[in-house]
Every structure is written in structure tokens, then in C-alpha cells.
Scaffold this active site. Structure first.
Site, PDB file in Angstrom:
ATOM      1  N   HIS A  63      24.393  -0.120   0.041  1.00 37.80           N
ATOM      2  CA  HIS A  63      23.043   0.664  -0.250  1.00 37.80           C
ATOM      3  C   HIS A  63      22.721   1.814   0.751  1.00 37.80           C
ATOM      4  O   HIS A  63      21.422   1.917   1.682  1.00 37.80           O
ATOM      5  CB  HIS A  63      21.627   0.383  -0.605  1.00 37.80           C
ATOM      6  CG  HIS A  63      20.311   0.842  -0.726  1.00 37.80           C
ATOM      7  ND1 HIS A  63      20.226   1.596  -2.061  1.00 37.80           N
ATOM      8  CD2 HIS A  63      19.650   1.135  -0.260  1.00 37.80           C
ATOM      9  CE1 HIS A  63      19.566   1.811  -2.653  1.00 37.80           C
ATOM     10  NE2 HIS A  63      18.981   2.020  -1.454  1.00 37.80           N
ATOM     11  N   ASP A  94      20.907   2.334  -7.329  1.00 41.66           N
ATOM     12  CA  ASP A  94      22.456   2.756  -7.670  1.00 41.66           C
ATOM     13  C   ASP A  94      22.620   2.212  -8.583  1.00 41.66           C
ATOM     14  O   ASP A  94      23.581   4.013  -9.076  1.00 41.66           O
ATOM     15  CB  ASP A  94      23.232   2.614  -6.902  1.00 41.66           C
ATOM     16  CG  ASP A  94      22.071   1.911  -5.334  1.00 41.66           C
ATOM     17  OD1 ASP A  94      21.756   3.691  -4.652  1.00 41.66           O
ATOM     18  OD2 ASP A  94      21.862   1.573  -4.893  1.00 41.66           O
ATOM     19  N   ALA A 131       0.631  -1.075   0.087  1.00 39.78           N
ATOM     20  CA  ALA A 131      -0.023  -0.108   0.426  1.00 39.78           C
ATOM     21  C   ALA A 131       0.573   1.222  -0.063  1.00 39.78           C
ATOM     22  O   ALA A 131       0.562   2.495   0.463  1.00 39.78           O
ATOM     23  CB  ALA A 131      -0.933   0.071   1.119  1.00 39.78           C
TER      24      ALA A 131
HETATM   25  P1  NAD Z   1       6.547   4.059   2.545  1.00 47.22           P
HETATM   26  O1  NAD Z   1       6.262   4.118   3.980  1.00 47.22           O
HETATM   27  O2  NAD Z   1       4.898   4.549   1.932  1.00 47.22           O
HETATM   28  O3  NAD Z   1       5.641   2.370   2.419  1.00 47.22           O
HETATM   29  C1  NAD Z   1       5.702   1.096   3.283  1.00 47.22           C
HETATM   30  C2  NAD Z   1       5.296   0.508   3.256  1.00 47.22           C
HETATM   31  O4  NAD Z   1       5.248  -0.476   3.915  1.00 47.22           O
HETATM   32  C3  NAD Z   1       3.531   1.164   3.885  1.00 47.22           C
HETATM   33  O5  NAD Z   1       2.913   0.633   3.845  1.00 47.22           O
HETATM   34  C4  NAD Z   1       3.574   1.037   5.635  1.00 47.22           C
HETATM   35  O6  NAD Z   1       2.954   0.390   6.147  1.00 47.22           O
HETATM   36  C5  NAD Z   1       4.528  -1.058   5.281  1.00 47.22           C
HETATM   37  N1  NAD Z   1       5.038  -1.962   6.460  1.00 47.22           N
HETATM   38  C6  NAD Z   1       5.084  -1.304   7.519  1.00 47.22           C
HETATM   39  N2  NAD Z   1       5.585  -2.740   8.125  1.00 47.22           N
HETATM   40  C7  NAD Z   1       5.377  -3.263   7.569  1.00 47.22           C
HETATM   41  C8  NAD Z   1       5.254  -4.660   8.107  1.00 47.22           C
HETATM   42  N3  NAD Z   1       5.390  -5.315   8.831  1.00 47.22           N
HETATM   43  N4  NAD Z   1       4.808  -5.558   7.242  1.00 47.22           N
HETATM   44  C9  NAD Z   1       4.423  -5.358   5.667  1.00 47.22           C
HETATM   45  N5  NAD Z   1       4.052  -4.167   5.714  1.00 47.22           N
HETATM   46  C10 NAD Z   1       4.912  -2.937   6.388  1.00 47.22           C
HETATM   47  O7  NAD Z   1       8.031   3.835   1.658  1.00 47.22           O
HETATM   48  P2  NAD Z   1       8.235   3.301   0.469  1.00 47.22           P
HETATM   49  O8  NAD Z   1       8.457   4.417   0.348  1.00 47.22           O
HETATM   50  O9  NAD Z   1       7.071   2.253  -0.702  1.00 47.22           O
HETATM   51  O10 NAD Z   1       9.222   2.939   0.486  1.00 47.22           O
HETATM   52  C11 NAD Z   1       9.656   1.043   0.903  1.00 47.22           C
HETATM   53  C12 NAD Z   1      10.894   0.957   1.510  1.00 47.22           C
HETATM   54  O11 NAD Z   1      11.638   1.058   0.667  1.00 47.22           O
HETATM   55  C13 NAD Z   1      11.484   2.001   2.580  1.00 47.22           C
HETATM   56  O12 NAD Z   1      12.684   1.702   3.292  1.00 47.22           O
HETATM   57  C14 NAD Z   1      12.481   2.588   1.678  1.00 47.22           C
HETATM   58  O13 NAD Z   1      13.739   3.136   2.317  1.00 47.22           O
HETATM   59  C15 NAD Z   1      12.811   1.671   0.715  1.00 47.22           C
HETATM   60  N6  NAD Z   1      13.767   2.470  -0.904  1.00 47.22           N
HETATM   61  C16 NAD Z   1      14.849   1.234  -0.579  1.00 47.22           C
HETATM   62  C17 NAD Z   1      15.281   1.913  -1.478  1.00 47.22           C
HETATM   63  C18 NAD Z   1      16.394   0.961  -2.399  1.00 47.22           C
HETATM   64  O14 NAD Z   1      17.354   0.425  -3.534  1.00 47.22           O
HETATM   65  N7  NAD Z   1      16.890  -0.297  -2.269  1.00 47.22           N
HETATM   66  C19 NAD Z   1      15.166   2.502  -2.847  1.00 47.22           C
HETATM   67  C20 NAD Z   1      13.882   3.539  -2.537  1.00 47.22           C
HETATM   68  C21 NAD Z   1      13.148   3.582  -1.710  1.00 47.22           C
HETATM   69  C1  LMR Z   2      17.043   5.908  -2.059  1.00 48.96           C
HETATM   70  O1  LMR Z   2      18.238   5.226  -3.009  1.00 48.96           O
HETATM   71  O2  LMR Z   2      16.554   6.106  -2.898  1.00 48.96           O
HETATM   72  C2  LMR Z   2      16.505   5.264  -1.049  1.00 48.96           C
HETATM   73  O3  LMR Z   2      16.911   4.099  -0.323  1.00 48.96           O
HETATM   74  C3  LMR Z   2      16.940   6.609  -0.123  1.00 48.96           C
HETATM   75  C4  LMR Z   2      15.597   6.225   0.909  1.00 48.96           C
HETATM   76  O4  LMR Z   2      16.035   6.495   2.046  1.00 48.96           O
HETATM   77  O5  LMR Z   2      14.096   5.996   1.085  1.00 48.96           O
END
Ligand code: NAD
Ligand code: LMR
Length: 332
Positions: free
Chosen positions: A188, A160, A14
Site C-alpha cells: 500500500h 486501492d 478519535a
Molecule cells: P489521524 O492522525 O487523524 O488519526 C490517528 C489516530 O491515532 C489519532 O487519534 C492518534 O491519537 C491515534 N494514535 C496515535 N498513536 C496511537 C496508539 N499508540 N494507540 C492508539 N491510537 C493512537 O489519522 P487518520 O487520517 O485517521 O489515518 C490513520 C492512519 O491510516 C494513518 O497512518 C494513515 O496514513 C493511514 N491510512 C491508511 C490507508 C490505507 O488504505 N491503508 C488509507 C488512509 C490512511
Molecule cells: C491513502 O492511500 O489515502 C493513504 O495511505 C495516504 C497516506 O499517506 O495517509
């Protein structure tokens, strides 16, 4: 004959990345245009209504490849029978929270979900952790799901990698699809090392090294690296939310190449369990250059590493060792 559907789990479905990712999966971007899918979407109870809204939109979009949708807040139902698990769900950092507080919340989520995946996913389920701290969440998932083969647990550094390709393509004014073999080493996080020493660009007279074409080592060893390292923060500053469409698209690239294979002569970056290659301590989830074939990744071996690279590769490994220690202290 039509293929059997594959079940794909998206946790945190979501959220922002989930909203961008599920239509890509349903359109065949992740697993191919001839691969039917059943989407399993997990979120937590406060997001249940929004999750149901995403399910309604998936129905409304009438995707021909989409053969079913499970939208649930029950982790066991979500994990049951899944062939691919994309772990996006997690606890975001809130004002006033220390790094340790965020780590503590997330590693306990990943410890719990590890057990559910281990007990209920399909055999040989491929796992991609996206939620931050992505490498350490993946490591905890791997360690608390000992019967899932370690080679099946990975984390996302393809975003990345794609960012590095994008920066080179802009600098040289060439098609991004003509640039290949950049490497993201390590975490990351802003300690990652984007390396162009083996990267090439396709030209009318064959593949040419990026270093030769850019001909500006100061930029390649300085601004290029910091731009890629800090791109996530720059997106947050601009959008007020972290990257979502690029993260979703890169997650599709990661799984597609893992399942369907990398093109001949091309390597990509994946966070995988270190076997000690390139002097990286075993027992960390570290981003390496890999090739994929037959559903398996393999670390590219034998690349020469200069002193500049060595220092940066060691620094990001050191950060991952410290994160691992912190994660375990949070679980005590
Ligand atoms: P977001 O906050 O919009 O969505 C996260 C979702 O996870 C929410 O809907 C929340 O309710 C849900 N959630 C929380 N706890 C949970 C659980 N125990 N089980 C299932 N769902 C749960 O965040 P987003 O922007 O979608 O980002 C998600 C994650 O990805 C963040 O940790 C962000 O930092 C990370 N991210 C990683 C990268 C990468 O390249 N590795 C890039 C961008 C974002
Ligand atoms: C990204 O690389 O865009 C994310 O991991 C940044 C973040 O902290 O959610």
C-alpha cells in the site's frame, strides 16, 4: 433468534478515519444489518477527551445495532474479547521527519499492541491494519503475536482496489458495481501494481475484458496505474488531510467480504501473509487477489502473469523486503 453481539476494536478512534468508521460499523455496514456490535475504541491520553466526544455522539445517534461502547486509553481493556480489530491508530509523519523516524514510531506501537491482542482478544480474532506503513505494521503485529494464526492478520489494500474500480468506471462511463476483478499487487504505497489484465465489465452481452473495452493499452499501462498509485497523495493535496471516508468504507468492505464471503466469480485485494504464491517471497504481507468463504480468504491461483506485470510485482515485493529490514533495524 437475535445474534450475539460481536466486539469490534478500532484503534486511533478519535482520528479522522475513526470518526468516519465507527458510525459505519454501528450501522451494520461492516458485519451486516442483523449483526449487533459492541464498539471498543482506543486512543492515546492526549486524545481522550475527543474520544469521549465520539462516544457521546455514538450514544446520541441511537444506533439500534450498537449494544455497547468501550472508549479507553488502556490497550488491555481495548483488546479484551474483541472478535475483529481494525488498527487505525498510529503516528503521522510530521515536518522534518525521515521515513525511518515514522517507521520507528509505528513499528514499536504495533509490536506493543500485538502482545495485547495476543493475550486478550477473542480466539480467532480477525485483524485488519490500516495505519501506514500498513503492510509492514501488519507484519510486525503478526510476528510479535505468534499465537494469532498468520491468516488472521491482514492489511488494507481494498481502498486501492476500489480506487482502481472507480477509475475504470469513470473511463468507460459504466456503473462501478459492474466492474470487477481488478487486482492490487504488493505494497500500500506508490510501488503497488494495479493490474486490470483479469478485470471485466458486466454488459448486456455478458462480461467483457476491461482491456478490450478500454482499447487503450497506453492509458491502462501508464496513466491508469500512476493515478491509482498516487491517489492517496492527490487526496492529501486536495483535502490537506489523508483520505478518511473512502478508507473507512473500504475497511468495512474488507472485513465484510472476509467474514461474510465474496460474491461468486469475484475476487478482491487483501494484504495477506505471503505463502510464496506467484513467486512473491514468503514472509511478507503482500496484496494478492483473494476470494473469501466461511470466514477464510484464499489467494486466487493460476492467473497468467505477463512480463510487464512480473516486473511490477517484483518491484513492489522488493520495496516490502526493504521495509521489513528497516522495521527490524528500528526495533533493535
Ligand atoms: P489521524 O492522525 O487523524 O488519526 C490517528 C489516530 O491515532 C489519532 O487519534 C492518534 O491519537 C491515534 N494514535 C496515535 N498513536 C496511537 C496508539 N499508540 N494507540 C492508539 N491510537 C493512537 O489519522 P487518520 O487520517 O485517521 O489515518 C490513520 C492512519 O491510516 C494513518 O497512518 C494513515 O496514513 C493511514 N491510512 C491508511 C490507508 C490505507 O488504505 N491503508 C488509507 C488512509 C490512511
Ligand atoms: C491513502 O492511500 O489515502 C493513504 O495511505 C495516504 C497516506 O499517506 O495517509
Amino acid at each position: 433468534m437475535a445474534k450475539e453481539p460481536m466486539r469490534v476494536l478500532v484503534t486511533g478512534a478519535a482520528g479522522q478515519i475513526g470518526y468516519a468508521l465507527v458510525p459505519m460499523i454501528a450501522r451494520g455496514v461492516m458485519l451486516g444489518a442483523d449483526q449487533p456490535v459492541i464498539l471498543h475504541m482506543l486512543d492515546i491520553p492526549p486524545a481522550a477527551e475527543a474520544l469521549n466526544g465520539v462516544k457521546m455522539e455514538l450514544v446520541d445517534a441511537a444506533f439500534p445495532l450498537l449494544k455497547g461502547v468501550v472508549a479507553t486509553t488502556d490497550v488491555v481493556e481495548a483488546c479484551t474479547g474483541v472478535n475483529v480489530a481494525v488498527m487505525v491508530g498510529g503516528f503521522p509523519r510530521k515536518e522534518g521527519m525521515e521515513r525511518k523516524d515514522v517507521m520507528s514510531k509505528n513499528v514499536s506501537i504495533y509490536k506493543g499492541q500485538a502482545s495485547a491482542l495476543e493475550a486478550h482478544a477473542a480466539p480467532n480474532c480477525k485483524v485488519l491494519v490500516v495505519a501506514n506503513p500498513a503492510n509492514t505494521n501488519a507484519l510486525i503485529l503478526k510476528e510479535f503475536a505468534p499465537s494469532i494464526p498468520e491468516r488472521n492478520v491482514t492489511c488494507l489494500t481494498r481502498l486501492d482496489h476500489n480506487r482502481a474500480l472507480g477509475q475504470i468506471s469513470e473511463r468507460l462511463n459504466v456503473q462501478v458495481s459492474d466492474v470487477k476483478n481488478v487486482i492490487i499487487w504488493g505494497n500500500h504505497s506508490s510501488s503497488q501494481y494495479p493490474d486490470v489484465n483479469h478485470a471485466t465489465v458486466k454488459t448486456s452481452s455478458g462480461d467483457k475484458p476491461v482491456r478490450e473495452l478500454v482499447a487503450d493499452d497506453e492509458w491502462l499501462n501508464g496513466e491508469f496505474i500512476t493515478t491509482v498509485q498516487q491517489r492517496g497523495a492527490a487526496i492529501i493535496k486536495a483535502r490537506k488531510f489523508s483520505s478518511a471516508l473512502s478508507a473507512a468504507s473500504s475497511a468495512c468492505d474488507h472485513i465484510r467480504d472476509w467474514v461474510l464471503g465474496t460474491p461468486e466469480g469475484t475476487f478482491v485485494s487483501m494484504g495477506v501473509y505471503s505463502d510464496g504464491s506467484y513467486g512473491v517471497p514468503a514472509g511478507l504481507i503482500y496484496s494478492f487477489p483473494v476470494t473469501c468463504s466461511g470466514g477464510e480468504w484464499k489467494i486466487v491461483q493460476g492467473l497468467p502473469i505477463d512480463e510487464f506485470s512480473r516486473k511490477k510485482m517484483d518491484a513492489t515485493a522488493q520495496e516490502l523486503s526493504e521495509e521489513k529490514a528497516l522495521a527490524y533495524s528500528c526495533l533493535e
